[in-house]
Design a protein around this motif. Sequence first.
Motif, PDB file in Angstrom:
ATOM      1  N   LEU A   1       0.324  -1.149  -0.026  1.00 10.66           N
ATOM      2  CA  LEU A   1      -0.513   0.290   0.119  1.00 10.66           C
ATOM      3  C   LEU A   1       0.675   1.195   0.386  1.00 10.66           C
ATOM      4  O   LEU A   1       1.876   1.564   0.708  1.00 10.66           O
ATOM      5  CB  LEU A   1      -1.214   0.122   1.387  1.00 10.66           C
ATOM      6  N   VAL A   2       0.441   2.101  -0.844  1.00 11.61           N
ATOM      7  CA  VAL A   2       1.199   3.768  -1.040  1.00 11.61           C
ATOM      8  C   VAL A   2       0.223   4.704  -1.539  1.00 11.61           C
ATOM      9  O   VAL A   2      -0.637   4.589  -2.138  1.00 11.61           O
ATOM     10  CB  VAL A   2       2.203   3.470  -2.149  1.00 11.61           C
ATOM     11  N   HIS A   3      -0.151   5.648  -0.582  1.00 13.66           N
ATOM     12  CA  HIS A   3      -0.806   6.863  -0.636  1.00 13.66           C
ATOM     13  C   HIS A   3       0.149   7.739  -1.278  1.00 13.66           C
ATOM     14  O   HIS A   3       1.202   8.117  -1.159  1.00 13.66           O
ATOM     15  CB  HIS A   3      -0.837   7.262   0.663  1.00 13.66           C
ATOM     16  N   VAL A   4      -0.618   8.130  -2.450  1.00 11.57           N
ATOM     17  CA  VAL A   4      -0.279   9.575  -4.002  1.00 11.57           C
ATOM     18  C   VAL A   4      -0.774  10.416  -4.165  1.00 11.57           C
ATOM     19  O   VAL A   4      -2.402  10.664  -3.997  1.00 11.57           O
ATOM     20  CB  VAL A   4       0.242   8.500  -4.774  1.00 11.57           C
ATOM     21  N   ASP A   5      -0.543  11.554  -3.804  1.00 12.97           N
ATOM     22  CA  ASP A   5      -1.841  12.536  -4.262  1.00 12.97           C
ATOM     23  C   ASP A   5      -0.504  13.225  -4.824  1.00 12.97           C
ATOM     24  O   ASP A   5       0.333  13.277  -5.316  1.00 12.97           O
ATOM     25  CB  ASP A   5      -1.275  14.073  -2.904  1.00 12.97           C
ATOM     26  N   LEU A   6      -2.276  13.153  -6.185  1.00 14.41           N
ATOM     27  CA  LEU A   6      -1.809  14.248  -7.111  1.00 14.41           C
ATOM     28  C   LEU A   6      -2.461  15.720  -7.602  1.00 14.41           C
ATOM     29  O   LEU A   6      -3.762  15.406  -7.629  1.00 14.41           O
ATOM     30  CB  LEU A   6      -1.205  13.292  -8.574  1.00 14.41           C
ATOM     31  N   LYS A   7      -1.701  16.869  -7.562  1.00 17.89           N
ATOM     32  CA  LYS A   7      -2.330  17.485  -7.291  1.00 17.89           C
ATOM     33  C   LYS A   7      -2.049  18.340  -9.310  1.00 17.89           C
ATOM     34  O   LYS A   7      -1.065  18.900  -9.449  1.00 17.89           O
ATOM     35  CB  LYS A   7      -1.708  18.799  -6.336  1.00 17.89           C
ATOM     36  N   PHE A   8      -3.173  18.382  -9.856  1.00 13.97           N
ATOM     37  CA  PHE A   8      -2.873  19.293 -10.580  1.00 13.97           C
ATOM     38  C   PHE A   8      -2.789  20.856 -11.317  1.00 13.97           C
ATOM     39  O   PHE A   8      -4.632  21.516 -10.870  1.00 13.97           O
ATOM     40  CB  PHE A   8      -3.651  18.509 -12.063  1.00 13.97           C
ATOM     41  N   VAL A   9      -2.215  21.939 -11.527  1.00 16.03           N
ATOM     42  CA  VAL A   9      -2.182  23.076 -11.436  1.00 16.03           C
ATOM     43  C   VAL A   9      -1.385  23.920 -12.798  1.00 16.03           C
ATOM     44  O   VAL A   9      -1.057  23.105 -13.163  1.00 16.03           O
ATOM     45  CB  VAL A   9      -1.401  23.737 -10.276  1.00 16.03           C
ATOM     46  N   THR A  10      -2.069  25.294 -12.661  1.00 18.67           N
ATOM     47  CA  THR A  10      -1.904  26.148 -13.984  1.00 18.67           C
ATOM     48  C   THR A  10      -0.251  26.664 -13.702  1.00 18.67           C
ATOM     49  O   THR A  10      -0.228  26.169 -11.992  1.00 18.67           O
ATOM     50  CB  THR A  10      -2.578  26.825 -14.463  1.00 18.67           C
ATOM     51  N   PRO A  11       0.706  27.414 -14.361  1.00 17.85           N
ATOM     52  CA  PRO A  11       1.513  27.837 -13.603  1.00 17.85           C
ATOM     53  C   PRO A  11       1.202  28.845 -12.286  1.00 17.85           C
ATOM     54  O   PRO A  11       2.272  28.993 -11.636  1.00 17.85           O
ATOM     55  CB  PRO A  11       2.349  28.598 -14.976  1.00 17.85           C
ATOM     56  N   ASP A  12       0.152  29.495 -13.169  1.00 16.59           N
ATOM     57  CA  ASP A  12      -0.554  31.263 -12.317  1.00 16.59           C
ATOM     58  C   ASP A  12      -1.111  30.289 -10.645  1.00 16.59           C
ATOM     59  O   ASP A  12      -1.024  30.734 -10.309  1.00 16.59           O
ATOM     60  CB  ASP A  12      -1.665  31.725 -12.747  1.00 16.59           C
ATOM     61  N   GLY A  13      -1.537  28.653 -11.234  1.00 18.56           N
ATOM     62  CA  GLY A  13      -2.203  28.741  -9.686  1.00 18.56           C
ATOM     63  C   GLY A  13      -1.099  28.091  -8.584  1.00 18.56           C
ATOM     64  O   GLY A  13      -0.700  27.546  -7.477  1.00 18.56           O
TER      65      GLY A  13
ATOM     66  N   GLN B   1       4.455  29.899   0.718  1.00 18.82           N
ATOM     67  CA  GLN B   1       3.388  30.480   2.315  1.00 18.82           C
ATOM     68  C   GLN B   1       3.542  29.355   2.816  1.00 18.82           C
ATOM     69  O   GLN B   1       1.920  29.286   2.022  1.00 18.82           O
ATOM     70  CB  GLN B   1       3.246  31.590   2.129  1.00 18.82           C
ATOM     71  N   TRP B   2       3.342  29.006   3.563  1.00 22.25           N
ATOM     72  CA  TRP B   2       2.713  28.184   4.984  1.00 22.25           C
ATOM     73  C   TRP B   2       2.328  28.843   6.140  1.00 22.25           C
ATOM     74  O   TRP B   2       2.740  29.945   6.269  1.00 22.25           O
ATOM     75  CB  TRP B   2       3.866  26.803   5.609  1.00 22.25           C
ATOM     76  N   PRO B   3       1.071  27.780   5.994  1.00 24.16           N
ATOM     77  CA  PRO B   3       0.086  29.011   6.516  1.00 24.16           C
ATOM     78  C   PRO B   3       0.225  29.089   8.098  1.00 24.16           C
ATOM     79  O   PRO B   3       0.440  27.887   8.204  1.00 24.16           O
ATOM     80  CB  PRO B   3      -1.473  28.259   6.793  1.00 24.16           C
ATOM     81  N   GLN B   4      -0.383  30.425   8.897  1.00 26.04           N
ATOM     82  CA  GLN B   4       0.528  30.384  10.531  1.00 26.04           C
ATOM     83  C   GLN B   4      -0.647  30.569  11.192  1.00 26.04           C
ATOM     84  O   GLN B   4      -1.237  31.378  10.571  1.00 26.04           O
ATOM     85  CB  GLN B   4       1.376  31.506  10.411  1.00 26.04           C
ATOM     86  N   PRO B   5      -0.323  29.946  12.510  1.00 33.18           N
ATOM     87  CA  PRO B   5      -1.609  30.086  13.502  1.00 33.18           C
ATOM     88  C   PRO B   5      -1.534  31.543  13.708  1.00 33.18           C
ATOM     89  O   PRO B   5      -1.429  32.333  14.026  1.00 33.18           O
ATOM     90  CB  PRO B   5      -1.534  29.595  14.778  1.00 33.18           C
TER      91      PRO B   5
ATOM     92  N   ARG C   1       2.009  29.469  -8.592  1.00 31.24           N
ATOM     93  CA  ARG C   1       2.382  30.744  -6.608  1.00 31.24           C
ATOM     94  C   ARG C   1       1.919  30.684  -6.002  1.00 31.24           C
ATOM     95  O   ARG C   1       2.307  30.808  -5.175  1.00 31.24           O
ATOM     96  CB  ARG C   1       1.380  31.793  -8.026  1.00 31.24           C
ATOM     97  N   ASP C   2       0.404  30.508  -5.918  1.00 33.86           N
ATOM     98  CA  ASP C   2      -0.098  30.252  -4.430  1.00 33.86           C
ATOM     99  C   ASP C   2       0.441  28.760  -3.798  1.00 33.86           C
ATOM    100  O   ASP C   2      -0.389  27.387  -4.433  1.00 33.86           O
ATOM    101  CB  ASP C   2      -1.337  30.580  -4.749  1.00 33.86           C
ATOM    102  N   ARG C   3       1.399  28.283  -3.618  1.00 39.13           N
ATOM    103  CA  ARG C   3       1.843  27.164  -2.700  1.00 39.13           C
ATOM    104  C   ARG C   3       2.606  27.615  -1.002  1.00 39.13           C
ATOM    105  O   ARG C   3       2.781  28.178  -0.930  1.00 39.13           O
ATOM    106  CB  ARG C   3       2.999  26.744  -3.468  1.00 39.13           C
ATOM    107  N   VAL C   4       1.908  25.645  -0.720  1.00 35.18           N
ATOM    108  CA  VAL C   4       2.618  26.330   0.902  1.00 35.18           C
ATOM    109  C   VAL C   4       4.405  25.868   0.862  1.00 35.18           C
ATOM    110  O   VAL C   4       5.160  25.940   1.755  1.00 35.18           O
ATOM    111  CB  VAL C   4       1.879  25.053   1.759  1.00 35.18           C
TER     112      VAL C   4
END
Length: 260
Positions: free
Chosen positions: A98-110, A138-142, A112-115
Amino acid sequence: MELVGVPEHLRVLAENVVAEAEKDPRVLAVVVGGSVASGTGDEYSDLDLVLVCTAEGQPECLAEAKEFAGRLGPLLASFTGEHVGEPRLLIALFGPPLVHVDLKFVTPDGYRDRVEDGLVLWQRDDTVERVRAESTAQWPQPDAQWIEDRFWVWVHYVAVKIARGELFEAIESLGAMRSISIAPLAGIGRTTRPAGVRRLETLAPELGPALRETVATADRADCLRALQATVDVYRTVRERSGVQVVRRTAAEEAAVDFLG
């Protein structure tokens, strides 16, 4: 293909993702994040991948995400990430093993908004470098004030649920209070990547005994005891965080009085 830093149990799937991306002109880059990118991956790590796609091709790539995942290996189950507010995400389970994989498909502009920047496993051109040069991860801060403004309302809410005998709702809410209020404050100054109660045992080991007291069984008296313990731990981490907040003293006093 040699993917340096990718744990052994994730390597075949990572290689297959890169191979599939290379064949698809809509995909510009494959970036890995999480523990693999930070060099802290182990035999339990997931594979968190961002596929940067052309703006024109991203909708189709996202629509075909399950087919894409099916070409990577023995796909057991998959679903999109609306429940975590991320419809661009496909969450997949492969195996065995078993292996868990996350695949996120983003545009170049998308992208830009990354953690996090992550580690580039493969790229068709310099799109990722250009986006990174023009934006910052930017990682969201409390927000300690946001927490203080809500905490005492939550205390009253849980107390009412206990009084009504809605014990499983109370237990669920106590867990949320640990994740949303206590853990973020406890992590201030100890981590730049807060993630609820994840790794709280190692981030704030001195709180272990007190945090155990915030876990309740399906018993009214035990839930009330755990709620009081939650109040005690919150007050502790609020003080230790060193962050100045406008205390909602009237709400605090009223909620604590309500507990009896």
